[in-house]
Scaffold this motif. Structure first.
Motif, PDB file in Angstrom:
ATOM      1  N   ARG A  14       0.821  -1.209   0.000  1.00 44.86           N
ATOM      2  CA  ARG A  14       0.000   0.000   0.000  1.00 44.86           C
ATOM      3  C   ARG A  14       0.855   1.259   0.000  1.00 44.86           C
ATOM      4  N   ARG A  35       1.518   1.997  -3.450  1.00 43.41           N
ATOM      5  CA  ARG A  35       0.333   2.380  -4.226  1.00 43.41           C
ATOM      6  C   ARG A  35      -0.716   2.927  -3.262  1.00 43.41           C
ATOM      7  N   SER A  92      -6.304   1.400  -3.445  1.00 41.85           N
ATOM      8  CA  SER A  92      -6.457   0.508  -4.591  1.00 41.85           C
ATOM      9  C   SER A  92      -5.851  -0.874  -4.353  1.00 41.85           C
ATOM     10  N   LEU A 124       0.285   8.063  -8.852  1.00 34.64           N
ATOM     11  CA  LEU A 124       0.027   6.656  -9.142  1.00 34.64           C
ATOM     12  C   LEU A 124       0.398   6.329 -10.588  1.00 34.64           C
ATOM     13  N   GLY A 126       4.016   5.916 -10.898  1.00 33.53           N
ATOM     14  CA  GLY A 126       4.579   4.797 -10.154  1.00 33.53           C
ATOM     15  C   GLY A 126       5.384   5.182  -8.938  1.00 33.53           C
ATOM     16  N   ASP A 139       5.771   6.396  -4.790  1.00 35.54           N
ATOM     17  CA  ASP A 139       5.148   5.921  -3.554  1.00 35.54           C
ATOM     18  C   ASP A 139       4.611   7.057  -2.692  1.00 35.54           C
TER      19      ASP A 139
END
Length: 291
Positions: free
Chosen positions: A112, A115, A119, A218, A221, A223
């Motif tokens: 998590r 991302r 999601s 997101l 890519g 964090d």
């Protein structure tokens, strides 16, 4: 207890003392927040504001609102290893002025964290009872020392989404630290949450959130840490938080206690002058709304 307003070192990019030298000294931060009209400050990383008499002298007329203590509730052995750090934080609270609230945080979910925003699946149903039992144990440990803790849901952790919060509240009696920015970016509605969970809310963090910045992060890519650096939690009024409705709902539900304004950012992404100006402007906005 009436509503009192504090700020926190995270608003200046001070998360861990191991990150880098803090962008400003503890004395400079306390003075800037006092000048802006804040009544309190969160502890920040253990040692940054000092401990014992040093902490008391540094705070002056300000109070300690609370402080973060995270534990790895998802891992029994790591949870046990982390309890001395919780005890050390409570030792600092015991010598501090005011009524500090231990803010129980989860050490996080790597998936998590990579991302953030809800999601990625969290705990399996079979894992929830043990996780919640450890949260309950930590809460009871705080109470044994005379402090009433509040659990902080947070992006990048196992208690991230509104459904995660609901599950934790069902399985424990711990109070909730409602964070408007983290809930907003995890797909929740802070105003609805303030109403629905009002009987369990013992601490409030007010921060704004920008879902457009989250979507871009997101897509790129990056964090959670980089999301904070990119301004996922902007100054109040620059994101999507309905701040007037939040303040109005706090009054309607009879909330009393600390409201901590936060603007999570990374070290070096904003100048110290910008950080100070942001937090002064954030305080003015709440004053204009009656807090």
């Amino acid at each position: 207890m009436r509503v009192k307003v504090a700020n926190a070192p995270v608003s200046f990019g001070v998360f861990e003392l191991s990150d880098a030298p803090p962008p400003l000294s503890a004395d400079e931060m306390v003075q800037a927040l006092a000048d802006a009209g804040y009544e309190g400050i969160d502890l920040g990383p253990l040692g940054y504001l000092g401990t014992g008499p040093e902490l008391v002298e540094r705070l002056g007329d300000m109070e300690l609102a609370g402080g973060w203590a995270d534990l790895r509730y998802s891992d029994a052995e790591e949870f046990r290893k982390g309890l001395p750090a919780l005890d050390a934080t409570l030792d600092v609270f015991a010598s501090a002025p005011g009524d500090p609230r231990p803010t129980l945080g989860c050490s996080g979910s790597p998936e998590r964290f990579a991302r953030p925003g809800g999601s990625v699946p969290g705990l399996a149903a079979s894992e929830w009872p043990a996780y919640a039992a450890r949260v309950q144990e930590a809460a009871d440990r705080c109470r044994e020392r005379g402090f009433e803790p509040a659990f902080h849901h947070h992006l990048g952790t196992y208690v991230e989404t509104p459904d995660d919060v609901e599950r934790l509240l069902e399985l424990t009696d711990v109070q909730l630290c409602l964070d408007t920015g983290h809930l907003l970016l995890a797909g929740g509605d802070p105003v609805t949450a303030l109403r629905d969970w009002s009987s369990r809310i013992g601490h409030v963090h007010i921060k704004d959130g920008d879902t457009k910045t989250l979507a871009t992060a997101l897509a790129d890519g990056v964090d959670l840490r980089e999301l904070m650096g990119r301004g996922g939690f902007p100054p109040l009024g620059e994101g999507e938080l309905d701040l007037p409705a939040v303040v109005r709902t706090l009054g309607e539900t009879g909330y009393s206690g600390w409201v901590v304004i936060e603007q999570d950012t990374l070290p070096g992404r904003r100048t110290v002058a910008q950080n100070i100006a942001d937090q002064a402007a954030n305080r003015r906005q709440l004053k204009e709304l009656g807090l």
